[in-house]
Scaffold this motif. Structure first.
Motif, PDB file in Angstrom:
ATOM      1  N   ILE A 135      -5.742   2.162  13.064  1.00 34.31           N
ATOM      2  CA  ILE A 135      -7.167   2.368  12.836  1.00 34.31           C
ATOM      3  C   ILE A 135      -7.270   3.156  11.541  1.00 34.31           C
ATOM      4  O   ILE A 135      -6.660   4.221  11.420  1.00 34.31           O
ATOM      5  N   GLU A 136      -8.006   2.615  10.580  1.00 37.63           N
ATOM      6  CA  GLU A 136      -8.084   3.282   9.278  1.00 37.63           C
ATOM      7  C   GLU A 136      -9.529   3.465   8.811  1.00 37.63           C
ATOM      8  O   GLU A 136     -10.116   2.543   8.252  1.00 37.63           O
ATOM      9  N   PRO A 137     -10.088   4.651   9.034  1.00 43.16           N
ATOM     10  CA  PRO A 137     -11.406   4.936   8.458  1.00 43.16           C
ATOM     11  C   PRO A 137     -11.269   5.319   6.992  1.00 43.16           C
ATOM     12  O   PRO A 137     -10.219   5.821   6.571  1.00 43.16           O
ATOM     13  N   PHE A 176       2.263  -4.261   9.873  1.00 47.25           N
ATOM     14  CA  PHE A 176       3.657  -4.672  10.046  1.00 47.25           C
ATOM     15  C   PHE A 176       4.560  -3.857   9.135  1.00 47.25           C
ATOM     16  O   PHE A 176       4.211  -3.624   7.980  1.00 47.25           O
ATOM     17  N   ARG A 177       5.680  -3.437   9.660  1.00 45.12           N
ATOM     18  CA  ARG A 177       6.638  -2.702   8.803  1.00 45.12           C
ATOM     19  C   ARG A 177       8.054  -3.170   9.078  1.00 45.12           C
ATOM     20  O   ARG A 177       8.523  -3.107  10.212  1.00 45.12           O
ATOM     21  N   ALA A 178       8.697  -3.619   8.005  1.00 45.15           N
ATOM     22  CA  ALA A 178      10.086  -4.068   8.121  1.00 45.15           C
ATOM     23  C   ALA A 178      11.008  -2.875   7.908  1.00 45.15           C
ATOM     24  O   ALA A 178      11.921  -2.902   7.088  1.00 45.15           O
ATOM     25  N   GLY A 200      -4.309  -1.477   5.792  1.00 49.08           N
ATOM     26  CA  GLY A 200      -5.520  -2.059   5.205  1.00 49.08           C
ATOM     27  C   GLY A 200      -6.238  -1.105   4.267  1.00 49.08           C
ATOM     28  O   GLY A 200      -7.355  -1.374   3.819  1.00 49.08           O
ATOM     29  N   GLN A 201      -5.571  -0.004   3.951  1.00 50.74           N
ATOM     30  CA  GLN A 201      -6.266   1.072   3.232  1.00 50.74           C
ATOM     31  C   GLN A 201      -6.839   0.673   1.873  1.00 50.74           C
ATOM     32  O   GLN A 201      -8.007   0.965   1.578  1.00 50.74           O
ATOM     33  N   LEU A 202      -6.031   0.018   1.040  1.00 52.45           N
ATOM     34  CA  LEU A 202      -6.492  -0.246  -0.333  1.00 52.45           C
ATOM     35  C   LEU A 202      -7.739  -1.123  -0.313  1.00 52.45           C
ATOM     36  O   LEU A 202      -8.717  -0.863  -1.019  1.00 52.45           O
ATOM     37  N   GLY A 245       4.626  13.990  17.712  1.00 50.51           N
ATOM     38  CA  GLY A 245       4.779  14.297  16.292  1.00 50.51           C
ATOM     39  C   GLY A 245       3.611  13.672  15.550  1.00 50.51           C
ATOM     40  O   GLY A 245       2.455  13.782  15.997  1.00 50.51           O
ATOM     41  N   GLU A 246       3.881  12.931  14.472  1.00 51.71           N
ATOM     42  CA  GLU A 246       2.797  12.387  13.639  1.00 51.71           C
ATOM     43  C   GLU A 246       1.998  11.304  14.359  1.00 51.71           C
ATOM     44  O   GLU A 246       2.520  10.268  14.736  1.00 51.71           O
ATOM     45  N   LEU A 247       0.705  11.580  14.519  1.00 58.98           N
ATOM     46  CA  LEU A 247      -0.202  10.592  15.110  1.00 58.98           C
ATOM     47  C   LEU A 247      -1.097   9.999  14.023  1.00 58.98           C
ATOM     48  O   LEU A 247      -1.467   8.830  14.070  1.00 58.98           O
ATOM     49  N   VAL A 248      -1.449  10.844  13.047  1.00 59.92           N
ATOM     50  CA  VAL A 248      -2.357  10.436  11.977  1.00 59.92           C
ATOM     51  C   VAL A 248      -1.745  10.811  10.636  1.00 59.92           C
ATOM     52  O   VAL A 248      -1.156  11.880  10.507  1.00 59.92           O
ATOM     53  N   CYS A 278       0.812  -1.221   0.000  1.00 58.33           N
ATOM     54  CA  CYS A 278       0.000   0.000   0.000  1.00 58.33           C
ATOM     55  C   CYS A 278       0.842   1.268   0.000  1.00 58.33           C
ATOM     56  O   CYS A 278       0.622   2.173  -0.777  1.00 58.33           O
ATOM     57  N   GLU A 279       1.825   1.323   0.873  1.00 61.52           N
ATOM     58  CA  GLU A 279       2.589   2.568   1.015  1.00 61.52           C
ATOM     59  C   GLU A 279       3.698   2.689  -0.028  1.00 61.52           C
ATOM     60  O   GLU A 279       4.353   3.714  -0.129  1.00 61.52           O
ATOM     61  N   GLY A 280       3.944   1.604  -0.776  1.00 60.12           N
ATOM     62  CA  GLY A 280       4.950   1.654  -1.830  1.00 60.12           C
ATOM     63  C   GLY A 280       6.362   1.893  -1.325  1.00 60.12           C
ATOM     64  O   GLY A 280       7.237   2.319  -2.080  1.00 60.12           O
TER      65      GLY A 280
HETATM   66  O1  4AD Z   1       1.353   7.552   7.694  1.00 63.98           O
HETATM   67  P1  4AD Z   1       1.129   6.085   7.497  1.00 63.98           P
HETATM   68  O2  4AD Z   1       2.244   5.283   6.933  1.00 63.98           O
HETATM   69  O3  4AD Z   1      -0.175   5.983   6.599  1.00 63.98           O
HETATM   70  C1  4AD Z   1      -0.726   4.852   6.088  1.00 63.98           C
HETATM   71  O4  4AD Z   1      -0.349   3.726   6.295  1.00 63.98           O
HETATM   72  C2  4AD Z   1      -1.967   5.107   5.298  1.00 63.98           C
HETATM   73  N1  4AD Z   1      -2.229   3.948   4.447  1.00 63.98           N
HETATM   74  C3  4AD Z   1      -3.103   5.398   6.242  1.00 63.98           C
HETATM   75  C4  4AD Z   1      -4.400   5.694   5.548  1.00 63.98           C
HETATM   76  O5  4AD Z   1      -4.518   6.737   4.938  1.00 63.98           O
HETATM   77  N2  4AD Z   1      -5.379   4.818   5.660  1.00 63.98           N
HETATM   78  O6  4AD Z   1       0.712   5.414   8.889  1.00 63.98           O
HETATM   79  C5  4AD Z   1      -0.402   5.896   9.593  1.00 63.98           C
HETATM   80  C6  4AD Z   1      -0.052   6.063  11.051  1.00 63.98           C
HETATM   81  C7  4AD Z   1       1.074   7.052  11.327  1.00 63.98           C
HETATM   82  O7  4AD Z   1       0.584   8.371  11.384  1.00 63.98           O
HETATM   83  C8  4AD Z   1       1.589   6.581  12.676  1.00 63.98           C
HETATM   84  O8  4AD Z   1       0.773   7.066  13.735  1.00 63.98           O
HETATM   85  C9  4AD Z   1       1.388   5.087  12.590  1.00 63.98           C
HETATM   86  O9  4AD Z   1       0.430   4.833  11.589  1.00 63.98           O
HETATM   87  N3  4AD Z   1       2.639   4.400  12.250  1.00 63.98           N
HETATM   88  C10 4AD Z   1       3.384   3.698  13.116  1.00 63.98           C
HETATM   89  N4  4AD Z   1       3.211   3.448  14.416  1.00 63.98           N
HETATM   90  C11 4AD Z   1       4.138   2.692  15.027  1.00 63.98           C
HETATM   91  N5  4AD Z   1       5.206   2.138  14.415  1.00 63.98           N
HETATM   92  C12 4AD Z   1       5.421   2.354  13.096  1.00 63.98           C
HETATM   93  N6  4AD Z   1       6.477   1.794  12.481  1.00 63.98           N
HETATM   94  C13 4AD Z   1       4.479   3.166  12.387  1.00 63.98           C
HETATM   95  N7  4AD Z   1       4.365   3.572  11.106  1.00 63.98           N
HETATM   96  C14 4AD Z   1       3.235   4.315  11.049  1.00 63.98           C
END
Ligand code: 4AD
Ligand code: MG
Length: 457
Positions: free
Chosen positions: A239-241, A222-224, A201-203, A379-382, A164-166
């Motif tokens: 949480i993804e609305p 999950f993120r590697a 789960g966005q797509l 910092g970034e929450l959303v 999803c995030e590429g």
């Molecule tokens: O900004 P991110 O990467 O956005 C997405 O994944 C989009 N697909 C979301 C969407 O539009 N439906 O991740 C969203 C949020 C970030 O703002 C951060 O709060 C959290 O997920 N996040 C992490 N939290 C903990 N550990 C990590 N490695 C995180 N990566 C992102």
């Protein structure tokens, strides 16, 4: 029937007989009595038990050292002490499980690092008990928030074939033998193709919003990504609305309302735990949370955020460069929300080069309808955006990102068959818990944290 200690302590009236069970925090003996502090994790407080030396099971009481488990029957009476409303005069005390001297939580005041090494026992401390009660309450409040707004909860897959995030930060899911000498063909893998643990789960969420209007997901991602920071985990909950017939304005509004709702819910349902954090973890916590609930958030475009940061460079030393076209680093985000505006801040309209392919191209041709919500201390929450709903524009961006048209055939179909403007975001659940508790390391708000080089238990 056993009563939870939180229920016992909230009682208005005394009671002739009550049963509790829990783990002993401390025992003090006098000539005639033993005083036990019993905790069952249902709340921060312990209940005090007074066990008379004449009890038939007093020999068992004498074995109740710190960490031992016990069941107690007795009479609930107003306490003589000043710290608690009630205490229990025991009529029967049963030792359930002894706890020898090598119990690692004998003394108070262990470091967080030490406690991470005993993640199976740390929920028995005040701090971790409070963190995981708050985590549970917040999960409940997330569902309540969306269900009240008639959003439909969708379980998107955990094993997925698309990134999803590429960003290529995916864990491969495979049954191929990594030690085999023979060439390993993707066709021979379990699913007949390469698969991964999902990063978002966005797509899939978008496909359901394109049918049920307003949906949300809430699950593990999950993120590697090899970033060893206090705010990144390799396994975290998101949480993804996703909302059909919604633009960036509506998206930002929902994100802000959601954050406010969740903080407010915690302030009113987790009062004791939050007071504990305010006292022992982060002295400014309650003021900060009340400020979030009571005041409007700030919104500004990325371009203005960069201008503010460029001016700030004169007075503030940033480790990373600030310049139009570069990603904002956590230090920049925190400067905006903590120092400059002193409110949560939503930054929008980022340069298209630093954002994923699915974000909607703005009319200026340079930026996309993206938004990040930044909060103090984190910092970034959303992170979210309006999605590109125009098939031709989407396909153009996909080419720019070198994405395969075939792989995303179903995603493109959404734009072909009854496409609608839509938008959504992802909120990092652990970051929310850090924000609400003041706990500064993500490893301390997940039961069993997974980070680069570490997957114990
Ligand atoms: O900004 P991110 O990467 O956005 C997405 O994944 C989009 N697909 C979301 C969407 O539009 N439906 O991740 C969203 C949020 C970030 O703002 C951060 O709060 C959290 O997920 N996040 C992490 N939290 C903990 N550990 C990590 N490695 C995180 N990566 C992102
Ligand atoms: Mg992001």
């Amino acid at each position: 029937m056993r009563t939870l200690i939180q229920t016992v302590l909230r009682r208005e009236e005394p009671l002739d007989e009550i049963q509790v069970a829990g783990w002993v925090r401390t025992r003090r003996d006098s000539k005639e009595f033993s005083f036990l502090e019993l905790n069952d994790g249902s709340c921060l407080q312990n209940v005090q038990i007074i066990a008379d030396a004449t009890l038939s099971t007093y020999d068992q009481v004498q074995k109740l050292s710190t960490g031992a488990s016990a069941a107690v029957t007795g009479k609930l009476v107003p306490s003589q002490g000043r710290n608690q409303k009630w205490e229990i005069l025991a009529t029967e005390v049963r030792l359930l499980g002894e706890c020898p001297d090598d119990y690692p939580l004998q003394k108070k005041g262990h470091s967080r690092e030490f406690l991470r090494g005993i993640a199976h026992l740390r929920p028995r401390t005040n701090l971790f008990g409070a963190v995981f009660r708050v985590r549970s309450r917040l999960a409940y409040a997330v569902h309540q928030f969306f269900q009240d707004l008639h959003f439909v909860y969708i379980h998107t897959p955990i094993v997925t074939a698309s990134d999803c995030e590429g960003a290529g930060e995916m864990f491969r899911v495979t049954t191929l033998d990594p030690h085999s000498d023979k060439p390993q063909k993707d066709e021979n893998d379990f699913f007949g193709r390469p698969t991964y643990l999902t990063v978002s789960g966005q797509l899939e969420g978008e496909t359901f919003a394109s049918a049920l209007s307003n949906i949300y997901t809430f699950g593990p991602t999950f993120r590697a990504e090899n970033s060893n920071t206090s705010r990144h985990a390799s396994e975290f909950w998101m949480i993804e609305p996703e909302m059909a017939f919604c633009d960036l304005q509506g998206d930002m509004q929902l994100a802000e309302e959601m954050v406010r709702y969740l903080v407010e819910d915690c302030l009113s349902h987790c009062e004791d735990d939050l007071k504990f954090f305010n006292r022992f973890v982060d002295k400014g916590l309650l003021d900060r949370l009340r400020n979030v609930v009571g005041n409007p958030f700030t919104r500004l475009p990325y371009t203005e955020a960069v201008e503010i940061l460029e001016k700030a460079k004169a007075k503030t030393k940033f480790e990373y460069p600030v310049e139009y076209g570069l990603n904002l680093q956590s230090e920049h985000e925190r400067y905006l929300t903590e120092t400059h505006f002193k409110t949560p801040v939503t930054v929008c309209d980022y340069p298209k080069e630093i954002k994923p392919f699915y974000m909607r191209r703005n009319d200026d041709g340079k930026t996309v309808a993206a938004m990040d919500l930044l909060v103090p201390g984190i910092g970034e929450l959303v992170g979210g955006s309006q999605r590109e709903e125009r098939l031709a524009v989407l396909e153009g961006t996909m080419k720019e990102h070198d994405l395969s048209m075939e792989d995303y055939w179903w995603y493109r179909d959404l734009r072909k068959f009854g496409s609608v403007p839509h938008a959504g975001f992802g909120l990092g659940f652990e970051r929310l818990i850090m924000f609400v508790t003041g706990v500064s390391n993500i490893r301390d708000v997940i039961p069993y944290p997974r980070t680069p080089g570490s997957a114990d238990f």
